[in-house]
Design an enzyme around this catalytic site. Sequence first.
Site, short mmCIF file in Angstrom:
data_model
loop_
_atom_site.label_atom_id
_atom_site.label_comp_id
_atom_site.label_asym_id
_atom_site.label_seq_id
_atom_site.Cartn_x
_atom_site.Cartn_y
_atom_site.Cartn_z
N ASP A 21 36.81 32.24 39.61
CA ASP A 21 35.63 32.88 40.21
C ASP A 21 35.40 34.20 39.47
O ASP A 21 36.31 34.75 38.83
CB ASP A 21 35.89 33.13 41.70
CG ASP A 21 34.76 33.87 42.38
OD1 ASP A 21 33.59 33.52 42.14
OD2 ASP A 21 35.05 34.81 43.13
N ASP A 30 33.27 37.37 40.79
CA ASP A 30 33.29 38.58 41.61
C ASP A 30 34.56 38.64 42.44
O ASP A 30 34.85 37.75 43.24
CB ASP A 30 32.07 38.62 42.53
CG ASP A 30 30.76 38.55 41.75
OD1 ASP A 30 30.67 39.23 40.73
OD2 ASP A 30 29.85 37.82 42.17
#
Length: 246
Positions: A16, A18
Site C-alpha cells: 500500500d 499511504d
Amino acid sequence: MTQLGLPDAIQACLFDLDGVVTKTAVVHAAAWKEMFDRFLSDFDGERGRPFDAVAEYDEYVDGRPRADGVRAFLDSRGIHLPEGTPDDPPQARTVHGLGNRKNVLLLEKIRAGGVEAYEGTLRYLEAVRAEGLRTAIVSSSANCRDVLRAVGAEHFFDVRIDGVVAAERHLPGKPHPDTFLAAAHDLGVEPSRAAVFEDALAGMDAGRTGGFGYVVGVDRVGQADALYAHGATLVVKDLAELGGRQ
C-alpha cells in the site's frame, strides 16, 4: 522464514502507499476532516458532529476509493446525497463532488508541506529488490504516481495498481481484494505466494479475503489489535522490524 521476515514461499510483495511507503496518511486524514467538517456544518445534532480524523477515518475512509469513503461515512450519519459523476465540480453536493473537494484539499496540503517517505520502508524495499522478489504498489489514490515520484520511489515497483488503473479496469476498491489480485496477476504470481503490506483495516480485509500468503499490518496509530482482527498475519510498527538491509 527468509532474512526479509517472510515465508520462504513468498515471491512477490504488494505494498500500500499511504501509511506504508509514504507519510501521507496524516495529510489524507486532515483533508477528509476539513472537507467533511465544512459539509457537516449545515446539519444539526449528531449528524452535524465534526468528523473524527482518527476513529472515523480508520473505519470509513482509510484505504478505500474516494467515492466509497464518502458513501460509507455519510451512511454512518444517515445522510444521503445524489451520486453525481466523477467529473462533478468540488462544490457539488454529491458523493463525487465531496470526493473531488477532498482531493483538491489534499493536493493543496501536499504542495504546501511536501511528501515524505518512511525510511524503514525504503530500506526494506531495497532489500526486497536485492533478493529478487517482484514488487507492486497497490493504492486507491489517483495521485499515486505523483506521490511516488515526489519521494523518488517509483523505481522500486514493477507494477502499479492505483485509483487510475482501478477505474480503467473497473476494479472494486478495498476492502475487496481485486486490486491486490490484479497486482499479483500482473506480476505473474499466485496470491498464495504474495505478501501484502497494509496499514488500513480495509487493506487487511482485502489481504484476508484474497487468499494471500502473508499479510503484514503496519501499525502507525496504535491499532494492532484491530489489524489482527481484520486479517493480519503479523503486525509491526515499521517495516525495518522485518529485517533486510538496516
